[in-house]
Motif scaffolding. Sequence first.
Motif, PDB file in Angstrom:
ATOM      1  N   LEU A  89       0.819  -1.216   0.000  1.00 33.83           N
ATOM      2  CA  LEU A  89       0.000   0.000   0.000  1.00 33.83           C
ATOM      3  C   LEU A  89       0.851   1.263   0.000  1.00 33.83           C
ATOM      4  O   LEU A  89       0.399   2.325  -0.424  1.00 33.83           O
ATOM      5  N   ALA A 137       0.433   4.775  -2.798  1.00 35.50           N
ATOM      6  CA  ALA A 137      -0.064   5.992  -2.154  1.00 35.50           C
ATOM      7  C   ALA A 137       0.174   7.249  -2.977  1.00 35.50           C
ATOM      8  O   ALA A 137      -0.700   8.116  -3.069  1.00 35.50           O
ATOM      9  N   TYR A 155      -7.459   6.401   1.610  1.00 39.34           N
ATOM     10  CA  TYR A 155      -6.566   6.491   2.774  1.00 39.34           C
ATOM     11  C   TYR A 155      -7.198   7.260   3.931  1.00 39.34           C
ATOM     12  O   TYR A 155      -6.909   6.972   5.096  1.00 39.34           O
ATOM     13  N   SER A 179      -9.994  -3.552   4.103  1.00 38.99           N
ATOM     14  CA  SER A 179      -9.181  -2.362   3.823  1.00 38.99           C
ATOM     15  C   SER A 179      -8.694  -1.721   5.110  1.00 38.99           C
ATOM     16  O   SER A 179      -7.535  -1.300   5.220  1.00 38.99           O
ATOM     17  N   LEU A 190      -4.704  -1.193   6.067  1.00 36.98           N
ATOM     18  CA  LEU A 190      -4.124   0.096   6.426  1.00 36.98           C
ATOM     19  C   LEU A 190      -3.644   0.114   7.872  1.00 36.98           C
ATOM     20  O   LEU A 190      -2.643   0.760   8.201  1.00 36.98           O
TER      21      LEU A 190
END
Length: 321
Positions: free
Chosen positions: A213, A217, A241, A249, A253
């Motif tokens: 991830l 970004a 985000y 998800s 994160l």
Amino acid sequence: MLEVRNLQTTFTTEDGVVNAVNGISYSLQRGEALGIVGESGCGKSVGVLSLMRLIPEPPGKIVAGEVLFQGRDVLGMSMNDLRALRGNQIAMIFQDPLSSLNPVLTIGKQISETVLLHTDRNREQARRHAIDLLNIVGIPDAKNRLDDYPHQFSGGMRQRVMIAMALSCDPLLLIADEPTTALDVTTQAQIVDLVMRLRKELEMAVIWITHDLGVVAGCVDKVIVMYAGQIVESAPIREFYSNPRHPYSIGLLGSLPKLDSASRQKLNSIQGLPPNLIDMPDRCPFLDRCKYRIRDCGMKSPPLRNIGSDHEIACWVDVGG
């Protein structure tokens, strides 16, 4: 420019039929960058290999769906039309450049082959074009490196050669399948910066596939999260985000290390294992690992639904809602 509709791909094994890609749909505009993320085995690579019809048949088979590239049906193309499309209008950078490059041919020969196949340049023009491409991707002393073999380059340089080959015919769409996985962090950053710079200069669309991830970004416009062969969340990158809405998800994160040195929080982890993709039941694939599950989750697999701002999730709960 690209529209994928309900794409489904399976693999026949001794244990049964593996449902590798289970009805994914998305679209891509010219010049747009899309990130596809998820853990290993979630169907990221199989999905893009399917849209280029690079799945080995057997054991693989595209059992349903449509892939429209500039309005043309890729899945219904003849092999001649498909060869004209691959490497010309759609190009791909693979994960391991050493296994993708021919070890007994010079890199100049390999780049020139693509140019000769898809353009009207002669051999001398193709060679000069190969030198220009190596200069563009940052290969030092490109003219004298043209007759070197793949083993004479470092991993990062081989990946730059692969990018040069992919760009040789000015493609409209570049697919990067985890091109930085085997590289050190510094080289990873250089490859990401190179692809993003070339994307802007050439106005090409990019599909960036990764399990990292942190990589996507700063280099894509929107992101798709895949799990067990399905899309579970799709959103613009900033929205994803700042406001992740699917439990998977949120877990992904939450597992990222924080840059704040003062933070002493432990990294979160997603408990359990992904489901077996053979004979999957009709229920949410994330059910057994989800702490937000409700009764409906075990009854039927949730469809992708819009929750605003071009943000979609496949979840009955909507954790952030």
